[in-house]
Enzyme design. Sequence first.
Site, PDB file in Angstrom:
ATOM      1  CE1 TYR A 594      12.703  -2.713 -33.842  1.00 20.11           C
ATOM      2  CE2 TYR A 594      13.771  -4.879 -34.594  1.00 20.11           C
ATOM      3  CZ  TYR A 594      12.405  -3.783 -34.299  1.00 20.11           C
ATOM      4  OH  TYR A 594      11.234  -4.526 -34.372  1.00 20.11           O
ATOM      5  CE  LYS A 598      10.994  -4.280 -30.919  1.00 22.41           C
ATOM      6  NZ  LYS A 598       9.696  -4.219 -30.282  1.00 22.41           N
TER       7      LYS A 598
END
Length: 706
Positions: A594, A598
């Site tokens: 993640y 991102k």
Amino acid sequence: MKSNWSDADARAAIEEWSAAGEDVALRVYTSRLIGAEADLVLHGGGNTSVKTTFLDPLGTAIPAIHVKGSGWDLATIEPAGLPGMDLEALRRLRALDALSDEAMVNQQRIRLFDAGAPTPSVETLLHSFLPAKFIDHSHADAILALTNRPDGEMIVADLFGPSCPRVPYVMPGFALAKFAAAVAEEATNSGNTPIGLVLLKHGLFTWGETARESYERHVELVDRAERWLASSRRRSIRIEITADPAAAEAIAALVAPILRGRLAEATTDTDRPFRRFVLDRRATPEILEIVNAAELTEITDSNPLTPDHTIRTKPRPLLIAPPAERTAAGWTEAISSAVEQFAVQYRTYVAAGIDARGPKKPLDAVPRVVLIPGRGLFAVGASRKEARIAGDIAEHTLRTKRLSWETGAVYEALPDVDLFDLEYWSLEQAKLGKGAEKPLARQVAAITGAAGAIGRAIAAKLLEAGAHVALLDLDLAAADSLRAQLAAKFGGAVVEAIACDVTDEASTVAAFDEVCRRFGGVDLAVPNAGIARSAPLAQLSTEEFRRVMEVNATGVFLTIREAAARMRLQGTGGNIVVISSKNVMAPGAEFGAYSASKAAAAQLAKVAALELAKEGIRVNSIAPDAIFATGETPSGLWAAVGPDRAKARGMAPEDLPDFYRRRSLLQVPLTGEHIGNAVVFFASNLTPTTGATLPVDGGLAEGFPR
Ligand code: ZN
């Protein structure tokens, strides 16, 4: 056309609106019957009245007239939409030689029984001066087809006979009211008991002693006109272009943003350099037949069926011939020169109107109806709702002009100066309800992952701010059900649901093409779709890592690329607001995929800011901390990773929201609405900012951007 009168429905109406009295209740009922026929009236057109008695607070009976109020549509009218006035006072005005529009409106307003009632129709005095109890007025297509031709008056005289006299065109207002009443009286005096009036190039009035009689006379006369037209066809259009529907759809997606960009007007405001329009495209078989016909120009390049269409459609449609070279450059060239030519012609029309009638402030010179062979009709408006109104009128106009042509007639509409009178009439412009526009009015936004907890909150905030919103989501059913919820609140014209898998190039391209077909283009893209996987790197599979990267990084890349491509075709700048994460600044253990994905998205946003600034496209990021739900919708991301994140922190999943709240400086809970507000801020161009990140995290020292 057939009568839809039903005794049972009439009784139900009397019961439902008993408080308003039987006369007004029946007036509501048959007004709705008229309003339900698009071939009679469209979007607030037409008006109806009833004469009855009003009891004042002292119990004195006063002769009254109820006329449709402005802002009401016959299809959905209620007793409140039929304000009552002192009939005798209005009738006394007939003794005057002239009455200005402002004085007429003032007289209508001071004769209202309810000070808070809407302003009654501009045709109120015409209804008042006629003696009949119930009066119905429409702008029926068939009547306009018959009266917009040199032999129209003769045909109507033959068809309707002396009980329905003709009134030559006079602009609505006091003069028309007096004139029409005099024509009706003359018919009465010569023994031809009149049942209605045909207002040439304007519409039809009928009346009767009962609601049913007036309504059924109306339907019967229109039916007679329709039958005459249908039986008088003597030639057919020649279809010149037979476009493959799939190719036509593909080209429409290319043409729409180019057209929308050329229609936008430049302003002097450096933060909002364009005044945009929204498009509504139509390509029904009927429309395609007309735009693909050899006789397209002959049939459609003429003034409207009746002047009051001008405020919605402008005097003429814009016809654009496809370029020899069907590339973006070819279309841009063809559309630019056609739009410029339209503006020149429109300004000439305004100048001639001002010469003839005196000074007026010119309105925009942007067409509202654009016809392109092979592609269909693009209706244009400040909002999609307005574009749809123009489109509906245009569809009826095309059908009626075609029918008139098929009967062998020369189409003969009113001259420009009559259109100018109506288009620049303050009482007509008032119908458009000019007020301050919302910050994102005239804009189209596309949100990926729109059905999720953050996406739906962003969508609602953008709609509140006046934007049109395309809800892009992998789960079309979820997006569709969100669309229905939002449409109930904001209206169906401003929100659409479109399937989009952001990890799939073809799907993302197709979704943005569809946004362009439905709204004309895109001004704001919000790459928001995201997923997460919680696991230490040692236990993270390659497959899981790739999947998170695909959605959160590749998906953002494709969304930015495809949105920017359409913004480039428009040439009117735009905004991209990437939903990033506080993890970019402050990564979390066991959140490797993640955090890395991102960070990639945040870097893409900065590179896009560098590359797109010269085109007026601003790219910024919002870095939220955890958002657990929007209303009843839990975050899908947190449903997936919450248990593992809670375990990593040694707590129960239900304690997570409070944990995240407490670790922030401000200690307030975060909601999707906060993210929506931040998107609205960037999209409003309130500050000259690009390449920036706005944290929405309650204040986290380790998340401070640097
Ligand atoms: Zn009218």
